[in-house]
Design a protein around this motif. Sequence first.
Motif, PDB file in Angstrom:
ATOM      1  N   UNK A 112       0.628  -1.375   0.009  1.00  0.00           N
ATOM      2  CA  UNK A 112      -0.077  -0.034  -0.081  1.00  0.00           C
ATOM      3  C   UNK A 112       0.653   1.357  -0.188  1.00  0.00           C
ATOM      4  N   UNK A 113       1.776   1.202   0.810  1.00  0.00           N
ATOM      5  CA  UNK A 113       2.890   2.515   0.952  1.00  0.00           C
ATOM      6  C   UNK A 113       3.614   2.711  -0.539  1.00  0.00           C
ATOM      7  N   UNK A 114       3.916   1.719  -1.261  1.00  0.00           N
ATOM      8  CA  UNK A 114       4.581   1.549  -2.383  1.00  0.00           C
ATOM      9  C   UNK A 114       3.580   2.193  -3.617  1.00  0.00           C
ATOM     10  N   UNK A 115       2.601   1.677  -3.337  1.00  0.00           N
ATOM     11  CA  UNK A 115       1.359   2.094  -4.368  1.00  0.00           C
ATOM     12  C   UNK A 115       1.220   3.525  -4.353  1.00  0.00           C
ATOM     13  N   UNK A 116       0.977   3.824  -2.876  1.00  0.00           N
ATOM     14  CA  UNK A 116       0.770   5.389  -2.910  1.00  0.00           C
ATOM     15  C   UNK A 116       2.329   6.171  -3.370  1.00  0.00           C
ATOM     16  N   UNK A 133      -9.256   2.389  -1.227  1.00  0.00           N
ATOM     17  CA  UNK A 133      -9.146   1.013  -0.625  1.00  0.00           C
ATOM     18  C   UNK A 133      -7.931   0.376  -0.589  1.00  0.00           C
ATOM     19  N   UNK A 134      -7.146   0.383  -1.756  1.00  0.00           N
ATOM     20  CA  UNK A 134      -5.798  -0.317  -1.978  1.00  0.00           C
ATOM     21  C   UNK A 134      -4.680   0.744  -1.054  1.00  0.00           C
ATOM     22  N   UNK A 135      -4.829   1.763  -1.242  1.00  0.00           N
ATOM     23  CA  UNK A 135      -3.861   2.678  -0.715  1.00  0.00           C
ATOM     24  C   UNK A 135      -4.119   3.223   0.762  1.00  0.00           C
TER      25      UNK A 135
END
Lengths: 283, 283
Positions: free
Chosen positions: A189-193, A216-218
Amino acid sequence: MKQVFIIGVGLIGGSFALDIKKRNPECVVYGIDKSEAHLDKAKTLGIIDKKATYEDLSTADVVIVAIPVDATLEVLSKVLDLVSDETVVFDAGSTKEDICLKVKNHPKRRNFLAAHPIAGTEFSGPDAAIHNLYNNKTNIICEVEETAFKLQEKALKLFADLGMRIRYMNPKAHDKHIAYVSHLSHISSFMLGKTVIEKEKNERDIFDMAGSGFASTVRLAKSSPAMWTPIFKQNKTNVIETLDEYIDNLKHFKKLMLEDNFEAVFKEMETTNHIKDILNGIE
Amino acid sequence: MKQVFIIGVGLIGGSFALDIKKRNPECVVYGIDKSEAHLDKAKTLGIIDKKATYEDLSTADVVIVAIPVDATLEVLSKVLDLVSDETVVFDAGSTKEDICLKVKNHPKRRNFLAAHPIAGTEFSGPDAAIHNLYNNKTNIICEVEETAFKLQEKALKLFADLGMRIRYMNPKAHDKHIAYVSHLSHISSFMLGKTVIEKEKNERDIFDMAGSGFASTVRLAKSSPAMWTPIFKQNKTNVIETLDEYIDNLKHFKKLMLEDNFEAVFKEMETTNHIKDILNGIE
């Protein structure tokens, strides 16, 4: 149960305090926190009845240690030194191996119960404390046999009153599996953000295009770095293993796309779809 | 607006039908779907008034194409061939470049409005259709200047009635940015689900350890492979770019952990924390 001490009056400790006070009106809840501002806030919000210090712990019936896992390693022995023989001390940390190891030979080891309530939100601090956070949640207890039986009973009654389900596990297995079902999610989640923020930093209105799926994912990328850094540190080996497998799966997905093998892309997703059944009851 | 045709009576098309019927009691909603079972289901659920076929499209005021994006490429020209000069046809696909290109030189190009309502859930089929799905959601319209002005008006009135906000964009920019804020999230979620399921396949009860954070992060892994495979195919180049950046960020995070540089791990998370502000209003 007359005197409950909460060390760390944030989301986790504060939510314990709220439910304990509600169910035990006779009980006085004391707060200990390195942040004076958090203590004041917790008192104003009615989360704790009184501010306290480590020196007051001798009168405690229950001590809940709800601080980042590196801080738990630092204070836990001192806490055990200070409590009476009748006191049960439990933690709520997301790692268990290092914490159990730290107090393995402590003369008051039998006063400690190693716990991990699987509950929380992405918010932190006293403001984030809420009622019923623990209702219907799983509480993982490690090395239960190392805790005095009467003190186990006291803690288990508290957990049952709050509506928690108990699971027993050894610390090594806990840390290994929790890396998959919790720690890895936070990194993904952190790396997606990070990926999206970096790309879109000059086009902030692009986030108007984001829907509830992205949110939802982040969501976990809002979590507290002060809480999560020591978790990743203590569970380094397991977390790196999960990261390796996750990166391999992403690379494989990319490879299938590059090869225009969209039949296999379909199958990758179809196979994972049964997460539906697995997740039933968690959300 | 007397006759609205929905091609694809699933989550997206069905939810349009429900809200249009509610706001326009005089309107008759027709359903077209390659699945006879879905059509029957949609009729039973009151989502559509009548079953129809492509041959009936000549009387349509509005046609909504809400099928997977590969199927849209297949049927869109035929749909335009069949409708009257007064009909507005819009799609709801998550890719826009290939779809706009496909009808670029169609004699009825001015009857088509390329749209992407940023709305949905992880569920699919007529059962997944819900009221108010589009309320307060963004609808991205591409190449608006290619649509006849009166037909733009008709569609915009429908979107406004459903509570949607409109944003205009060119198809190339749409596909590039949506890869970051939507398509990548789906892959990260599917691969996270895969990683955990593979690891824990022999220990199903491990999922008792999963909390709401894990559930939130893998929610999109419940999505329909039939819908998502053609999206990844049509937006291959952009999606692979996002995947490369995501994988690089994960590798960098792992490297910091391997080097015991937990100060930098903290900073990685801290920097991304302001996703809080960005997400405000999306959830």
